[in-house]
Structure formats: C-alpha cells, structure tokens
Design a protein around this motif. Structure first.
Motif, PDB file in Angstrom:
ATOM      1  N   GLY A  35       0.793  -1.226   0.000  1.00 15.96           N
ATOM      2  CA  GLY A  35       0.000   0.000   0.000  1.00 15.96           C
ATOM      3  C   GLY A  35       0.820   1.269   0.000  1.00 15.96           C
ATOM      4  N   ASN A  36       2.141   1.154  -0.108  1.00 23.00           N
ATOM      5  CA  ASN A  36       3.024   2.321  -0.093  1.00 23.00           C
ATOM      6  C   ASN A  36       3.254   2.841  -1.510  1.00 23.00           C
ATOM      7  N   PRO A  37       3.380   4.171  -1.667  1.00 24.17           N
ATOM      8  CA  PRO A  37       3.597   4.732  -3.001  1.00 24.17           C
ATOM      9  C   PRO A  37       5.012   4.445  -3.501  1.00 24.17           C
ATOM     10  N   GLY A  38       5.132   4.368  -4.815  1.00 22.60           N
ATOM     11  CA  GLY A  38       6.432   4.144  -5.433  1.00 22.60           C
ATOM     12  C   GLY A  38       6.335   4.334  -6.930  1.00 22.60           C
ATOM     13  N   ILE A  39       7.413   3.981  -7.617  1.00 22.78           N
ATOM     14  CA  ILE A  39       7.422   4.013  -9.082  1.00 22.78           C
ATOM     15  C   ILE A  39       7.863   2.646  -9.595  1.00 22.78           C
ATOM     16  N   TYR A  40       7.443   2.351 -10.807  1.00 20.38           N
ATOM     17  CA  TYR A  40       7.837   1.109 -11.469  1.00 20.38           C
ATOM     18  C   TYR A  40       8.046   1.426 -12.937  1.00 20.38           C
ATOM     19  N   GLY A  41       9.206   1.079 -13.472  1.00 27.88           N
ATOM     20  CA  GLY A  41       9.489   1.265 -14.885  1.00 27.88           C
ATOM     21  C   GLY A  41       9.254  -0.032 -15.639  1.00 27.88           C
ATOM     22  N   LYS A  42       8.675   0.069 -16.817  1.00 24.30           N
ATOM     23  CA  LYS A  42       8.394  -1.119 -17.632  1.00 24.30           C
ATOM     24  C   LYS A  42       8.843  -0.873 -19.068  1.00 24.30           C
ATOM     25  N   VAL A  43       9.593  -1.848 -19.599  1.00 25.47           N
ATOM     26  CA  VAL A  43       9.998  -1.837 -20.996  1.00 25.47           C
ATOM     27  C   VAL A  43       9.051  -2.780 -21.736  1.00 25.47           C
ATOM     28  N   SER A  44       8.305  -2.230 -22.695  1.00 25.60           N
ATOM     29  CA  SER A  44       7.398  -3.037 -23.516  1.00 25.60           C
ATOM     30  C   SER A  44       8.036  -3.236 -24.879  1.00 25.60           C
ATOM     31  N   PHE A  45       8.119  -4.479 -25.294  1.00 23.06           N
ATOM     32  CA  PHE A  45       8.717  -4.808 -26.588  1.00 23.06           C
ATOM     33  C   PHE A  45       7.648  -4.845 -27.670  1.00 23.06           C
ATOM     34  N   LYS A  46       8.014  -4.377 -28.846  1.00 22.38           N
ATOM     35  CA  LYS A  46       7.081  -4.317 -29.962  1.00 22.38           C
ATOM     36  C   LYS A  46       7.213  -5.519 -30.888  1.00 22.38           C
ATOM     37  N   ASN A  47       8.117  -6.430 -30.535  1.00 23.11           N
ATOM     38  CA  ASN A  47       8.312  -7.668 -31.283  1.00 23.11           C
ATOM     39  C   ASN A  47       8.407  -8.830 -30.302  1.00 23.11           C
ATOM     40  N   LEU A  48       8.136 -10.011 -30.799  1.00 24.48           N
ATOM     41  CA  LEU A  48       8.423 -11.235 -30.057  1.00 24.48           C
ATOM     42  C   LEU A  48       9.899 -11.546 -30.230  1.00 24.48           C
ATOM     43  N   ALA A  49      10.503 -12.160 -29.242  1.00 23.54           N
ATOM     44  CA  ALA A  49      11.867 -12.674 -29.386  1.00 23.54           C
ATOM     45  C   ALA A  49      11.736 -14.074 -29.975  1.00 23.54           C
ATOM     46  N   ILE A  50      12.399 -14.311 -31.083  1.00 20.37           N
ATOM     47  CA  ILE A  50      12.294 -15.587 -31.794  1.00 20.37           C
ATOM     48  C   ILE A  50      13.662 -16.258 -31.791  1.00 20.37           C
ATOM     49  N   GLY A  51      13.697 -17.531 -31.428  1.00 24.15           N
ATOM     50  CA  GLY A  51      14.930 -18.302 -31.467  1.00 24.15           C
ATOM     51  C   GLY A  51      14.720 -19.612 -32.194  1.00 24.15           C
ATOM     52  N   TRP A 108       9.461 -28.296 -38.175  1.00 26.42           N
ATOM     53  CA  TRP A 108       9.511 -27.263 -37.139  1.00 26.42           C
ATOM     54  C   TRP A 108       8.723 -27.716 -35.931  1.00 26.42           C
ATOM     55  N   ILE A 109       9.323 -27.557 -34.740  1.00 29.78           N
ATOM     56  CA  ILE A 109       8.638 -27.896 -33.493  1.00 29.78           C
ATOM     57  C   ILE A 109       8.834 -26.728 -32.523  1.00 29.78           C
ATOM     58  N   GLU A 110       7.730 -26.163 -32.027  1.00 27.73           N
ATOM     59  CA  GLU A 110       7.854 -25.148 -30.982  1.00 27.73           C
ATOM     60  C   GLU A 110       8.213 -25.881 -29.696  1.00 27.73           C
ATOM     61  N   ILE A 111       9.331 -25.499 -29.072  1.00 30.23           N
ATOM     62  CA  ILE A 111       9.778 -26.215 -27.881  1.00 30.23           C
ATOM     63  C   ILE A 111       9.681 -25.401 -26.594  1.00 30.23           C
ATOM     64  N   GLN A 112       9.530 -24.078 -26.699  1.00 29.04           N
ATOM     65  CA  GLN A 112       9.563 -23.284 -25.469  1.00 29.04           C
ATOM     66  C   GLN A 112       8.957 -21.910 -25.696  1.00 29.04           C
ATOM     67  N   ARG A 113       8.199 -21.455 -24.713  1.00 27.85           N
ATOM     68  CA  ARG A 113       7.781 -20.047 -24.604  1.00 27.85           C
ATOM     69  C   ARG A 113       8.254 -19.591 -23.239  1.00 27.85           C
ATOM     70  N   VAL A 171      20.601 -20.933 -24.032  1.00 26.55           N
ATOM     71  CA  VAL A 171      20.761 -21.833 -22.888  1.00 26.55           C
ATOM     72  C   VAL A 171      19.480 -22.640 -22.682  1.00 26.55           C
ATOM     73  N   ALA A 172      18.339 -21.970 -22.688  1.00 27.43           N
ATOM     74  CA  ALA A 172      17.062 -22.671 -22.487  1.00 27.43           C
ATOM     75  C   ALA A 172      16.812 -23.697 -23.585  1.00 27.43           C
ATOM     76  N   ALA A 173      17.086 -23.322 -24.827  1.00 20.84           N
ATOM     77  CA  ALA A 173      16.844 -24.230 -25.949  1.00 20.84           C
ATOM     78  C   ALA A 173      17.744 -25.458 -25.876  1.00 20.84           C
ATOM     79  N   VAL A 174      19.021 -25.244 -25.604  1.00 17.78           N
ATOM     80  CA  VAL A 174      19.971 -26.365 -25.546  1.00 17.78           C
ATOM     81  C   VAL A 174      19.602 -27.314 -24.413  1.00 17.78           C
ATOM     82  N   LEU A 175      19.279 -26.767 -23.244  1.00 16.51           N
ATOM     83  CA  LEU A 175      18.904 -27.631 -22.117  1.00 16.51           C
ATOM     84  C   LEU A 175      17.594 -28.369 -22.389  1.00 16.51           C
ATOM     85  N   LYS A 176      16.651 -27.706 -23.039  1.00 21.25           N
ATOM     86  CA  LYS A 176      15.380 -28.356 -23.369  1.00 21.25           C
ATOM     87  C   LYS A 176      15.606 -29.490 -24.371  1.00 21.25           C
TER      88      LYS A 176
END
Length: 186
Positions: A35-51, A108-113, A171-176
C-alpha cells in the motif's frame, strides 16, 4: 483470504519516457502490495523474441557469433531475432534461420515459450527446433556482422554447461533439447 494470483499493485499514474520502433519505456506511479507509493518502470517490446535451434541429421547444430552492443561483448547463440507481433511467429523463425545461417528446414517444433525478464519487461520469447535442413546463402541484416559455426550438439551442450554460452534463449533451448533427447521425446 486474499487470492495470491490477483494483481496486488495499484497504478495511480503513468508517463511514457521513451518510444522507438522496437521498445517503449513507461514509468508508472504505483501503490505497492503493502500500500506504499512508489514508481515502477516497464519496458514493452514491440516484437516477439524468436529463437531457432537447427539440428541436422548428424546431430550438429549451428551457432551464430556476433558482438552484442548492450553487453559490450561477443556472444555465441542460436539464430535469433525479432518477430512482429500479429505475424505468425513460425514465419519469423523461418526468416531468421535463413537470414542468419542460410538454412531452410522442413520440420519445425515449438519447444519453449518464456519471458526473458519478468522484473522490467514484458518480452516474450518463442523458441523452435528446426530439422531436415537444406543449405542456402545467408541473408544477414545490415546491423549484423555474423560468424556461423557448425558444431556437434553435444559440444554446444558442453559450452552451455561451462558457461561459454550465456544467451538465455540459447541456454534454455539447448537444455530443453538435451532433456528431450534424454527422455526419448525428440
């Protein structure tokens, strides 16, 4: 009892700080969960990250080496890039694989989100496994100075284990993929 899955933050104001074709930065005035006041910064991406982790019939994969400006260091990673929101992410994955390696895949196989940073951004990554590969000419963007390296998948897995690959999507893809191999689901 309060439902712990409900949003405990209250937004009392917001101000756009920065905007370009790739990201938007907004600063929010908030009341935090206590319940205390503060600030929060958010970076919104306009693209998906594709690997894309390409894997050939002989068990080799392909890494792309490039200097990463924000990190101020060289990075080895799987083919990656941005995919416009609203476009089929698989189409973006196919484009990135061809641009960076010259490879085309018929399987093609989607392996991770995954979310790449859950504290300051909303960036969503979608990772694919590409198989049944054919080699063509790479078509890198003008912002990319790439080196392509073909390696046995096991060598790439060991690079991840030794901390030589630090890109989170790679890293995530290789481990998966290693887990899928171990479980016999690949």
């Amino acid at each position: 009892m309060t439902n712990p899955t409900l949003n405990p933050w209250t937004i009392t104001g917001e101000h756009e700080k920065y905007d370009n074709p790739w990201i938007n930065v907004t600063e929010y005035k908030v009341l935090n969960p206590a319940g205390n006041p503060g600030i929060y910064g958010k970076v919104s991406f306009k693209n998906l990250a594709i690997g894309v982790l390409p894997l050939d019939a002989d068990g080799n994969t392909y890494l792309v080496g490039q200097y990463r400006f924000p990190l101020e260091q060289y990075s080895w990673e799987m083919p990656e890039g941005g995919g416009p929101i609203g476009i089929d992410p698989l189409d973006s994955a196919k484009r990135e694989l061809l641009e960076e390696t010259g490879l085309k895949a018929s399987e093609w196989i989607e392996i991770q989100r995954m979310h790449l940073s859950n504290s300051v951004s909303d960036e969503l990554a979608i990772i694919y496994l590409a198989r049944n590969l054919e080699q063509f000419e790479p078509e890198p963007e003008e912002t990319e100075q790439l080196v392509i390296k073909k390696l046995p998948f096991e060598d790439v897995y060991q690079m991840v284990c030794r901390g030589e690959i630090t890109d989170s999507m790679t890293v995530a893809a290789v481990l998966k993929i290693k887990l899928m191999m171990f479980e016999g689901t690949l």
